[in-house]
Design a protein around this motif. Structure first.
Motif, mmCIF file in Angstrom:
data_model
loop_
_atom_site.group_PDB
_atom_site.id
_atom_site.type_symbol
_atom_site.label_atom_id
_atom_site.label_comp_id
_atom_site.label_asym_id
_atom_site.label_seq_id
_atom_site.Cartn_x
_atom_site.Cartn_y
_atom_site.Cartn_z
ATOM 1 N N UNK B 152 0.846 -1.196 0.000
ATOM 2 C CA UNK B 152 0.000 0.000 0.000
ATOM 3 C C UNK B 152 0.875 1.237 0.000
ATOM 4 N N UNK B 153 1.875 1.190 0.836
ATOM 5 C CA UNK B 153 2.785 2.330 0.992
ATOM 6 C C UNK B 153 3.438 2.700 -0.346
ATOM 7 N N UNK B 154 3.805 1.661 -1.120
ATOM 8 C CA UNK B 154 4.462 1.922 -2.402
ATOM 9 C C UNK B 154 3.508 2.511 -3.434
ATOM 10 N N UNK B 155 2.230 2.136 -3.330
ATOM 11 C CA UNK B 155 1.267 2.607 -4.333
ATOM 12 C C UNK B 155 0.552 3.884 -3.891
ATOM 13 N N UNK B 156 0.281 4.004 -2.614
ATOM 14 C CA UNK B 156 -0.513 5.132 -2.111
ATOM 15 C C UNK B 156 -0.003 5.560 -0.743
ATOM 16 N N UNK B 157 1.137 6.245 -0.729
ATOM 17 C CA UNK B 157 1.845 6.505 0.523
ATOM 18 C C UNK B 157 1.055 7.253 1.592
ATOM 19 N N UNK B 158 0.095 8.101 1.186
ATOM 20 C CA UNK B 158 -0.528 8.903 2.242
ATOM 21 C C UNK B 158 -1.985 8.536 2.493
ATOM 22 N N UNK B 159 -2.405 7.348 2.065
ATOM 23 C CA UNK B 159 -3.831 7.023 2.198
ATOM 24 C C UNK B 159 -4.193 6.660 3.638
ATOM 25 N N UNK B 160 -5.479 6.590 3.906
ATOM 26 C CA UNK B 160 -5.976 6.128 5.197
ATOM 27 C C UNK B 160 -6.097 4.600 5.172
ATOM 28 N N UNK B 448 -5.294 -7.539 -1.589
ATOM 29 C CA UNK B 448 -5.435 -8.994 -1.718
ATOM 30 C C UNK B 448 -4.220 -9.669 -1.096
ATOM 31 N N UNK B 449 -4.330 -10.986 -0.897
ATOM 32 C CA UNK B 449 -3.226 -11.746 -0.305
ATOM 33 C C UNK B 449 -1.917 -11.564 -1.061
ATOM 34 N N UNK B 450 -2.047 -11.458 -2.399
ATOM 35 C CA UNK B 450 -0.813 -11.321 -3.182
ATOM 36 C C UNK B 450 -0.406 -9.850 -3.358
ATOM 37 N N UNK B 451 -1.051 -8.955 -2.574
ATOM 38 C CA UNK B 451 -0.569 -7.577 -2.524
ATOM 39 C C UNK B 451 -1.066 -6.677 -3.636
ATOM 40 N N UNK B 452 -2.162 -7.058 -4.287
ATOM 41 C CA UNK B 452 -2.770 -6.138 -5.252
ATOM 42 C C UNK B 452 -3.805 -5.263 -4.546
ATOM 43 N N UNK B 453 -4.170 -4.155 -5.180
ATOM 44 C CA UNK B 453 -5.217 -3.280 -4.642
ATOM 45 C C UNK B 453 -6.473 -3.468 -5.497
ATOM 46 N N UNK B 454 -7.529 -3.991 -4.867
ATOM 47 C CA UNK B 454 -8.747 -4.325 -5.614
ATOM 48 C C UNK B 454 -9.884 -3.428 -5.141
#
Ligand code: SF4
Ligand SMILES: [Zn+2]
Ligand SMILES: [Zn+2]
Lengths: 70, 473
Positions: B152-160, B448-454
């Motif tokens: 998450x941090x790599x894709x959206x560093x400042x999200x909630x 997801x378990x494999x680290x995707x954002x769905x």
């Protein structure tokens, strides 16, 4: 003074139009028809108000952000 | 778009209808609930309500109500300039909605990332988005969770962040999970919970606060035990109140989250607001969720079992006797306008609510870049749903005044800090009302378990036989 947001150095400024030193006086901010009071550096003649960068980026910015919705 | 194309694509039932008021408003895409084939879908009005209509060559027509009456569907807009997510973990191969990860066709960044900590639950609700059971499925371990935070941090560093489940409090290492999220750099972490453990264990809320929890998203369906028995299988009102009390003591902001089901608790919308205001400032806001039909649900999927966003807004005005007005609410700046509503208020010392009207959502409906709306929402939600900086009896503006006029600036600042209250709601999509325009605009993403954002509604999507497309991956 309570509710005063004037720094001593602000009072070294002169109003460009009236050529008068600013002094601390009551100013009103309005939000949706409500008036919020603050003591700010103002021109005694024309009422021009100096909002310092500190105040603009500080408390006024915070109020604005709090009143901002998603 | 030419008329002839429209008519050719329209299902038989629509052509047969002779109502002169019947009008296609706009077109989108959806899936067949049976075979999951991607098919055109139309937003159609009969003059009063709006339906999403679609037709599968093999499985026939489907028509699902998406909007009833006022505020009017055609005025409920908030145009955005789409933004491709800066980091996409998946390639475009099969087409939306089968490439989620996010893919480069997505049109919004992540405002909230949701991490599911367990499938287990200590309730067995008749309605459950996650279809949770006491499964033997192992919970993701702390290394896996650390990996998820990192993605998450790599894709959206400042999200909630929202921690969810199942019931996440069943994990004894929850404080450690929260700590891991804070260490990963996330400033706002919210817990989605039924509140039982918060109510039952005296020091539990304090331990979560200490590890860095900002806010509790408390499942709170009504103010009578009949509602809890109907939806959750047991009387829970006392537990819910106790959970609020414990959070208040620990300094954790509480958002009441009622799932609204027609015929069960739609008549308690006003009383929920009343109770929320009574428990303010511990309760920071209310967030309504109209029932949607994925996961576990006992009712048949028929239009009379649905309640739409304008109906909740109207119920708020009527059931609060006008304390809030329908016009106090606006479409979101972050997700698609059809997904949610919100309004922000100041709780006046005399007991009333004063709507906060902000410039960005009252002016001119000019398209705004989607990520600007997302960032504003991230900031606004984090501030609003956390405990106020001014606590308890120190709340500004005691007494019975119903006006803010004449306050000084510091007083006004404290007043707004401690007295803002939000009322909002979000309509999730299911396989019946799925609208790919809305899905592509989604800002709430499950890891997801494999680290995707769905996108939330893609992750939870189940076909007519309750088979998920993404859940479990
Ligand atoms: S919903 Fe978004 S991420 Fe998923 S396939 Fe569609 S565009 Fe891509
Ligand atoms: Zn002057
Ligand atoms: Zn089909």
């Amino acid at each position: 003074m309570k509710n005063s947001y004037a720094n001593p150095e602000d009072l070294r400024w002169k109003c460009h139009k009236c050529d008068m030193f600013l002094s601390v006086g009551p100013a009103t901010l309005t939000y949706m028809g409500n008036t919020i009071n603050a003591q700010l550096p103002v021109c005694p003649q024309c009422g021009f108000v100096l909002v310092s960068e500190e105040l603009a980026l500080g408390k006024i910015a915070e109020v604005e952000q709090l009143l901002e919705d998603k | 778009m030419s008329k002839t194309v429209l008519i050719r694509l329209m299902p038989e039932t629509m052509k047969a209808d002779s109502s002169s008021e019947r009008r296609v408003l706009s077109q989108t895409e959806s899936l067949c609930p049976v075979c999951l084939k991607k098919i055109p879908a139309f937003r159609v009005t009969d003059g009063l309500d709006v339906y999403l209509e679609k037709h599968c060559e093999s499985h026939g027509p489907f028509s699902t109500v998406i909007w009833r009456k006022d505020p009017h569907f055609e005025t409920w807009t908030r145009p955005k300039i789409p933004i491709q997510p800066p980091v996409c973990y998946t390639e475009i191969t099969k087409g939306c909605p089968f490439d989620c990860g996010l893919c480069a066709s997505h049109r919004q960044i992540t405002c909230t990332a949701l991490i599911e900590l367990t499938k287990r639950c200590n309730l067995h609700c008749r309605y459950c988005f996650a279809s949770s059971q006491n499964l033997d499925d192992p919970d993701p371990d702390i290394n896996k969770i650390e990996f998820m935070f990192k993605r998450v941090r790599e894709a959206a560093p400042s999200c909630n962040i929202q921690l969810s489940g199942g019931e996440p409090t069943l994990r004894d290492d929850l404080p450690q999970v929260i700590g891991t999220g804070r260490q990963a750099g996330f400033g706002f972490i919210q817990l989605n919970t039924n509140g039982l453990r918060l109510a039952n264990e005296k020091d539990y809320a304090a331990s979560l606060k200490e590890s860095g929890l900002s806010s509790v998203f408390l499942q709170f369906d009504g103010v009578s035990d009949e509602v809890y028995k109907a939806l959750r299988g047991q009387a829970l009102l006392d537990k819910k109140r106790l959970a609020i009390e414990q959070c208040a003591r620990a300094g954790i902001g509480v958002v009441l989250v009622p799932m609204i089901v027609p015929g069960i608790n739609a008549h308690e919308i006003g009383s929920i607001l009343e109770l929320g205001l009574k428990e303010y400032p511990a309760v920071r806001g209310i967030h309504f969720q109209p029932v949607s039909y994925f996961g576990r649900h006992p009712e048949s999927v028929e239009n009379h079992n649905r309640i739409t966003i304008p109906e909740i807004i109207t119920a708020l005005e009527i059931q609060s006797n006008g304390m809030v007005a329908a016009s106090d609410f606006h479409p979101p700046g972050c997700e698609n306008a059809l997904c949610s509503f919100s309004g922000k208020f100041l709780v006046m010392p005399g007991g009333g609510l004063m709507p906060i009207v902000s410039e960005t959502n009252s002016c001119c409906n000019k398209p705004v870049r989607a990520d600007i709306g997302a960032r504003q929402t991230i900031f606004s939600v984090a501030g609003q749903w956390s405990a106020p900086k001014v606590q308890g009896s120190a709340i500004a503006g005691q007494g019975t005044t119903n006006s803010i006029s004449g306050m000084d600036l510091d007083g006004f600042l404290d007043f707004v800090r401690s007295r803002s209250f939000s009322i909002s709601g979000m309509a999730f999509q299911d396989i019946w009302n799925l609208d790919l325009d809305r899905l592509r605009d989604c800002c709430i993403h499950i890891v997801s378990n494999d680290g995707r954002l769905i996108p939330f509604c893609a992750y939870n999507l189940t076909d007519i036989q309750n088979k998920p497309i993404y859940r479990g991956q």
